[in-house]
Design a protein around this motif. Structure first.
Motif, PDB file in Angstrom:
ATOM      1  N   ALA A  23      15.781  55.026  -0.030  1.00 36.94           N
ATOM      2  CA  ALA A  23      15.919  55.551   1.333  1.00 36.94           C
ATOM      3  C   ALA A  23      14.853  56.597   1.661  1.00 36.94           C
ATOM      4  O   ALA A  23      14.472  56.750   2.823  1.00 36.94           O
ATOM      5  CB  ALA A  23      17.309  56.139   1.528  1.00 36.94           C
ATOM      6  N   TRP A  27       8.547  54.181   5.887  1.00 33.98           N
ATOM      7  CA  TRP A  27       9.034  53.035   6.651  1.00 33.98           C
ATOM      8  C   TRP A  27       8.341  51.761   6.192  1.00 33.98           C
ATOM      9  O   TRP A  27       8.969  50.710   6.110  1.00 33.98           O
ATOM     10  CB  TRP A  27       8.822  53.254   8.149  1.00 33.98           C
ATOM     11  CG  TRP A  27       9.947  54.004   8.777  1.00 33.98           C
ATOM     12  CD1 TRP A  27       9.948  55.312   9.166  1.00 33.98           C
ATOM     13  CD2 TRP A  27      11.263  53.510   9.068  1.00 33.98           C
ATOM     14  NE1 TRP A  27      11.178  55.655   9.681  1.00 33.98           N
ATOM     15  CE2 TRP A  27      12.002  54.561   9.632  1.00 33.98           C
ATOM     16  CE3 TRP A  27      11.884  52.280   8.899  1.00 33.98           C
ATOM     17  CZ2 TRP A  27      13.319  54.421  10.041  1.00 33.98           C
ATOM     18  CZ3 TRP A  27      13.200  52.127   9.301  1.00 33.98           C
ATOM     19  CH2 TRP A  27      13.901  53.191   9.862  1.00 33.98           C
ATOM     20  N   HIS A  51      18.686  47.068   8.242  1.00 34.38           N
ATOM     21  CA  HIS A  51      19.885  47.736   8.761  1.00 34.38           C
ATOM     22  C   HIS A  51      21.044  47.641   7.767  1.00 34.38           C
ATOM     23  O   HIS A  51      21.853  48.566   7.665  1.00 34.38           O
ATOM     24  CB  HIS A  51      20.284  47.162  10.117  1.00 34.38           C
ATOM     25  CG  HIS A  51      21.299  47.982  10.828  1.00 34.38           C
ATOM     26  ND1 HIS A  51      22.621  47.602  10.923  1.00 34.38           N
ATOM     27  CD2 HIS A  51      21.203  49.186  11.456  1.00 34.38           C
ATOM     28  CE1 HIS A  51      23.288  48.519  11.588  1.00 34.38           C
ATOM     29  NE2 HIS A  51      22.451  49.494  11.919  1.00 34.38           N
ATOM     30  N   GLU A  54      20.298  50.401   5.485  1.00 34.61           N
ATOM     31  CA  GLU A  54      20.355  51.706   6.156  1.00 34.61           C
ATOM     32  C   GLU A  54      21.332  51.647   7.330  1.00 34.61           C
ATOM     33  O   GLU A  54      20.921  51.751   8.486  1.00 34.61           O
ATOM     34  CB  GLU A  54      18.965  52.104   6.666  1.00 34.61           C
ATOM     35  CG  GLU A  54      18.025  52.483   5.582  1.00 34.61           C
ATOM     36  CD  GLU A  54      17.004  53.512   6.042  1.00 34.61           C
ATOM     37  OE1 GLU A  54      17.119  54.079   7.135  1.00 34.61           O
ATOM     38  OE2 GLU A  54      16.094  53.748   5.267  1.00 34.61           O
ATOM     39  N   ASP A  56      23.312  53.704   8.612  1.00 33.93           N
ATOM     40  CA  ASP A  56      23.433  54.915   9.426  1.00 33.93           C
ATOM     41  C   ASP A  56      22.255  55.123  10.372  1.00 33.93           C
ATOM     42  O   ASP A  56      22.294  56.016  11.213  1.00 33.93           O
ATOM     43  CB  ASP A  56      23.580  56.147   8.520  1.00 33.93           C
ATOM     44  CG  ASP A  56      24.879  56.125   7.733  1.00 33.93           C
ATOM     45  OD1 ASP A  56      25.833  55.457   8.177  1.00 33.93           O
ATOM     46  OD2 ASP A  56      24.930  56.766   6.666  1.00 33.93           O
ATOM     47  N   THR A  57      21.223  54.299  10.246  1.00 29.32           N
ATOM     48  CA  THR A  57      20.059  54.408  11.122  1.00 29.32           C
ATOM     49  C   THR A  57      20.258  53.464  12.305  1.00 29.32           C
ATOM     50  O   THR A  57      20.683  52.325  12.133  1.00 29.32           O
ATOM     51  CB  THR A  57      18.773  54.034  10.369  1.00 29.32           C
ATOM     52  OG1 THR A  57      18.657  54.876   9.216  1.00 29.32           O
ATOM     53  CG2 THR A  57      17.543  54.219  11.238  1.00 29.32           C
ATOM     54  N   GLU A  58      19.935  53.955  13.501  1.00 31.09           N
ATOM     55  CA  GLU A  58      20.107  53.141  14.705  1.00 31.09           C
ATOM     56  C   GLU A  58      19.237  51.892  14.629  1.00 31.09           C
ATOM     57  O   GLU A  58      18.081  51.946  14.213  1.00 31.09           O
ATOM     58  CB  GLU A  58      19.709  53.936  15.946  1.00 31.09           C
ATOM     59  CG  GLU A  58      20.660  55.054  16.295  1.00 31.09           C
ATOM     60  CD  GLU A  58      20.254  55.755  17.580  1.00 31.09           C
ATOM     61  OE1 GLU A  58      19.744  55.074  18.497  1.00 31.09           O
ATOM     62  OE2 GLU A  58      20.447  56.974  17.646  1.00 31.09           O
ATOM     63  N   VAL A  61      15.786  52.046  16.275  1.00 32.26           N
ATOM     64  CA  VAL A  61      14.767  52.749  15.487  1.00 32.26           C
ATOM     65  C   VAL A  61      14.225  51.824  14.391  1.00 32.26           C
ATOM     66  O   VAL A  61      13.011  51.744  14.166  1.00 32.26           O
ATOM     67  CB  VAL A  61      15.347  54.044  14.868  1.00 32.26           C
ATOM     68  CG1 VAL A  61      14.376  54.687  13.893  1.00 32.26           C
ATOM     69  CG2 VAL A  61      15.738  55.016  15.969  1.00 32.26           C
ATOM     70  N   ILE A  62      15.116  51.107  13.744  1.00 36.75           N
ATOM     71  CA  ILE A  62      14.700  50.174  12.691  1.00 36.75           C
ATOM     72  C   ILE A  62      13.816  49.077  13.272  1.00 36.75           C
ATOM     73  O   ILE A  62      12.752  48.771  12.726  1.00 36.75           O
ATOM     74  CB  ILE A  62      15.938  49.569  11.989  1.00 36.75           C
ATOM     75  CG1 ILE A  62      16.628  50.654  11.156  1.00 36.75           C
ATOM     76  CG2 ILE A  62      15.548  48.379  11.118  1.00 36.75           C
ATOM     77  CD1 ILE A  62      17.940  50.233  10.544  1.00 36.75           C
ATOM     78  N   ASN A  65      10.275  50.401  14.238  1.00 40.20           N
ATOM     79  CA  ASN A  65       9.427  50.616  13.066  1.00 40.20           C
ATOM     80  C   ASN A  65       9.044  49.303  12.397  1.00 40.20           C
ATOM     81  O   ASN A  65       7.904  49.124  11.975  1.00 40.20           O
ATOM     82  CB  ASN A  65      10.128  51.540  12.069  1.00 40.20           C
ATOM     83  CG  ASN A  65      10.039  52.982  12.489  1.00 40.20           C
ATOM     84  OD1 ASN A  65       8.972  53.560  12.542  1.00 40.20           O
ATOM     85  ND2 ASN A  65      11.172  53.566  12.834  1.00 40.20           N
TER      86      ASN A  65
END
Length: 105
Positions: A23, A27, A51, A54, A56-58, A61-62, A65
């Motif tokens: 984590a 990126w 996703h 991760e 917990d990441t929107e 955003v993923i 990137n």
């Protein structure tokens, strides 16, 4: 070595595929790891895989990137892609079959 040469080498060095998901990595490392796990994939598929790693990441955003990284590496010639149903399917061009050790002489 000339600074221009060093920056070129850094910019176009081969893509490093991390051996495990971290984590705290960049990126690019996370996107490349996700692509490697899938063997090939579209931006949406790689984003979905990332996703999962991760949660917990929107997702926006993923996806942002993932898109930036995959398109950038493809434009530099560091990733391969084929068009499929209007989307690019990216891959790392990994050899999946072992070499026989023979040459045509």
């Amino acid at each position: 070595m000339d600074p221009v040469d060093e920056s070129f080498i850094e910019e176009f060095k081969p893509v490093h595929v991390p051996h495990k998901y971290e984590a705290a990595e960049s990126w690019q490392d996370k996107v490349i790891f996700s692509l490697a796990e899938l063997n090939n994939g579209t931006i949406a598929e790689v984003s979905e895989k990332l996703h999962e790693l991760e949660p917990d990441t929107e997702m926006a955003v993923i996806t942002q990137n993932t898109q930036k990284i995959l398109i950038g590496l493809y434009d530099k010639g560091l990733l391969k892609a084929v068009e499929e149903e209007g989307h690019l399917r990216y891959n790392l061009s990994k050899n999946l079959e072992p070499h026989t050790g023979k040459t045509d002489v």
